[in-house]
Design a protein around this motif. Sequence first.
Motif, PDB file in Angstrom:
ATOM      1  N   ALA A  70       0.830  -1.208   0.000  1.00 50.87           N
ATOM      2  CA  ALA A  70       0.000   0.000   0.000  1.00 50.87           C
ATOM      3  C   ALA A  70       0.866   1.261   0.000  1.00 50.87           C
ATOM      4  O   ALA A  70       0.573   2.220  -0.721  1.00 50.87           O
ATOM      5  CB  ALA A  70      -0.934  -0.010   1.204  1.00 50.87           C
ATOM      6  N   ALA A  71       1.930   1.263   0.793  1.00 51.49           N
ATOM      7  CA  ALA A  71       2.826   2.420   0.832  1.00 51.49           C
ATOM      8  C   ALA A  71       3.473   2.647  -0.530  1.00 51.49           C
ATOM      9  O   ALA A  71       3.586   3.790  -0.988  1.00 51.49           O
ATOM     10  CB  ALA A  71       3.890   2.222   1.908  1.00 51.49           C
ATOM     11  N   ALA A  72       3.886   1.585  -1.195  1.00 53.08           N
ATOM     12  CA  ALA A  72       4.502   1.727  -2.517  1.00 53.08           C
ATOM     13  C   ALA A  72       3.523   2.327  -3.521  1.00 53.08           C
ATOM     14  O   ALA A  72       3.884   3.198  -4.317  1.00 53.08           O
ATOM     15  CB  ALA A  72       4.995   0.366  -3.008  1.00 53.08           C
ATOM     16  N   VAL A  73       2.279   1.888  -3.475  1.00 53.05           N
ATOM     17  CA  VAL A  73       1.267   2.425  -4.383  1.00 53.05           C
ATOM     18  C   VAL A  73       1.009   3.897  -4.084  1.00 53.05           C
ATOM     19  O   VAL A  73       0.991   4.740  -4.998  1.00 53.05           O
ATOM     20  CB  VAL A  73      -0.039   1.598  -4.292  1.00 53.05           C
ATOM     21  CG1 VAL A  73      -1.169   2.275  -5.043  1.00 53.05           C
ATOM     22  CG2 VAL A  73       0.188   0.194  -4.831  1.00 53.05           C
ATOM     23  N   VAL A  74       0.810   4.250  -2.816  1.00 53.23           N
ATOM     24  CA  VAL A  74       0.513   5.631  -2.446  1.00 53.23           C
ATOM     25  C   VAL A  74       1.677   6.554  -2.789  1.00 53.23           C
ATOM     26  O   VAL A  74       1.495   7.604  -3.424  1.00 53.23           O
ATOM     27  CB  VAL A  74       0.161   5.733  -0.939  1.00 53.23           C
ATOM     28  CG1 VAL A  74       0.125   7.189  -0.469  1.00 53.23           C
ATOM     29  CG2 VAL A  74      -1.165   5.050  -0.673  1.00 53.23           C
ATOM     30  N   PHE A  75       2.897   6.177  -2.408  1.00 44.81           N
ATOM     31  CA  PHE A  75       4.034   7.041  -2.681  1.00 44.81           C
ATOM     32  C   PHE A  75       4.346   7.112  -4.177  1.00 44.81           C
ATOM     33  O   PHE A  75       4.750   8.156  -4.688  1.00 44.81           O
ATOM     34  CB  PHE A  75       5.263   6.608  -1.878  1.00 44.81           C
ATOM     35  CG  PHE A  75       5.106   6.858  -0.408  1.00 44.81           C
ATOM     36  CD1 PHE A  75       4.839   8.126   0.077  1.00 44.81           C
ATOM     37  CD2 PHE A  75       5.201   5.823   0.498  1.00 44.81           C
ATOM     38  CE1 PHE A  75       4.674   8.364   1.435  1.00 44.81           C
ATOM     39  CE2 PHE A  75       5.055   6.043   1.855  1.00 44.81           C
ATOM     40  CZ  PHE A  75       4.787   7.317   2.319  1.00 44.81           C
TER      41      PHE A  75
END
Length: 119
Positions: free
Chosen positions: A100-105
């Motif tokens: 999720a962090a990779a997608v958001v960032f």
Amino acid sequence: MMDYVNAFWVGGLICVIGQLLMSLTNMTPARILVTFVTAGCVLTALGLYKPIVEYAGAGATVPLTGFGYSLANGVIEQVAEKGAIGIFTGGVMATAGGIAAAVVFGFLVSVIFNPKVKK
């Protein structure tokens, strides 16, 4: 202080292996990525990666092999809890925060910066 030194040299060694693979072989970065994640899974399944993580901490969990370690641990835990369905759910549940962090960032960076097409 030694925790930092151990994390540095183990993480650095993993990065050196990646650089050697890029410099000495015709492997693409994508294949190296898959190789590292798969190696983390296999080494975890064989019981070899956990002692490295205990010794080096973030030096072993931050590189791509650490992602494979997280996937494998999630599967192992979920299989123990829920049986065969854990094969499919364990890896996703264990790595959901990182994914999720990779997608958001990734999205934020694409909004902030203007990508240029290579010619």
